[in-house]
Write a protein that holds these residues in place. Structure first.
Motif, short mmCIF file in Angstrom:
data_model
loop_
_atom_site.label_atom_id
_atom_site.label_comp_id
_atom_site.label_asym_id
_atom_site.label_seq_id
_atom_site.Cartn_x
_atom_site.Cartn_y
_atom_site.Cartn_z
N ARG A 32 -38.07 -38.33 -29.50
CA ARG A 32 -36.82 -38.77 -28.86
C ARG A 32 -36.83 -40.28 -28.64
O ARG A 32 -35.86 -40.97 -28.91
N GLU A 68 -41.37 -35.85 -26.92
CA GLU A 68 -40.86 -37.01 -26.19
C GLU A 68 -40.95 -38.26 -27.05
O GLU A 68 -40.04 -39.10 -27.05
N ASP A 128 -34.45 -43.38 -30.13
CA ASP A 128 -33.79 -44.32 -29.21
C ASP A 128 -34.16 -45.77 -29.52
O ASP A 128 -33.38 -46.68 -29.28
#
Length: 141
Positions: free
Chosen positions: A25, A22, A29
């Motif tokens: 990711r 996570e 971003d």
């Protein structure tokens, strides 16, 4: 959003891997945030004969961190490691302060609320100790 730092609790468990995934990711971003993997453990305070145990735990932590580094770098994510001899939640908060982290990210096995309060689960302690946002990633079933 761009840059910043993410602190991730990492002990090699399935929950830690989910938290790292996570964080990877989220780092992308955020435009390339740095990930700081943290293995933190409270050293026993009973006596000098436990020094070998402390060293064994620290060595295991370093190996777990190396696995996390390999995983993150293979995905093109910048990562640094920290092995601390503090309570796990306190160690994560300390590193987050040192690197001015935007988030602290940890995995969870979905402990029942009463159990996490009684045994002092790291995610629960972080919510009480940290002034930074804490992201708790549930381990996949």
């Amino acid at each position: 959003m761009s840059g910043g730092a993410l602190v991730v609790g990492h002990d090699g468990t399935e929950g830690a891997r989910a938290a790292l995934d996570e964080a990877m990711r989220l780092a992308k971003d955020m435009g390339g945030a740095d990930i700081h993997l943290v293995f933190s453990f409270a050293a026993p305070r009973i006596g000098g004969e436990l020094h070998d145990l402390d060293e064994a735990i620290a060595e295991r932590g370093q190996r777990m961190l190396e696995h996390g580094v390999h995983h993150a770098r293979s995905a093109g994510v910048s990562v640094q490691t920290h092995c601390r001899r503090d309570d796990s939640a306190e160690g994560l908060v300390a590193v987050a302060e040192e690197v001015d982290a935007r988030y602290i990210i940890v995995g969870s096995y979905g402990e029942r609320p009463l159990k996490s309060v009684l045994v002092g689960a790291t995610p629960t302690r972080l919510l009480h100790l940290s002034e930074r946002p804490v992201l708790v990633v549930r381990t996949p079933d």
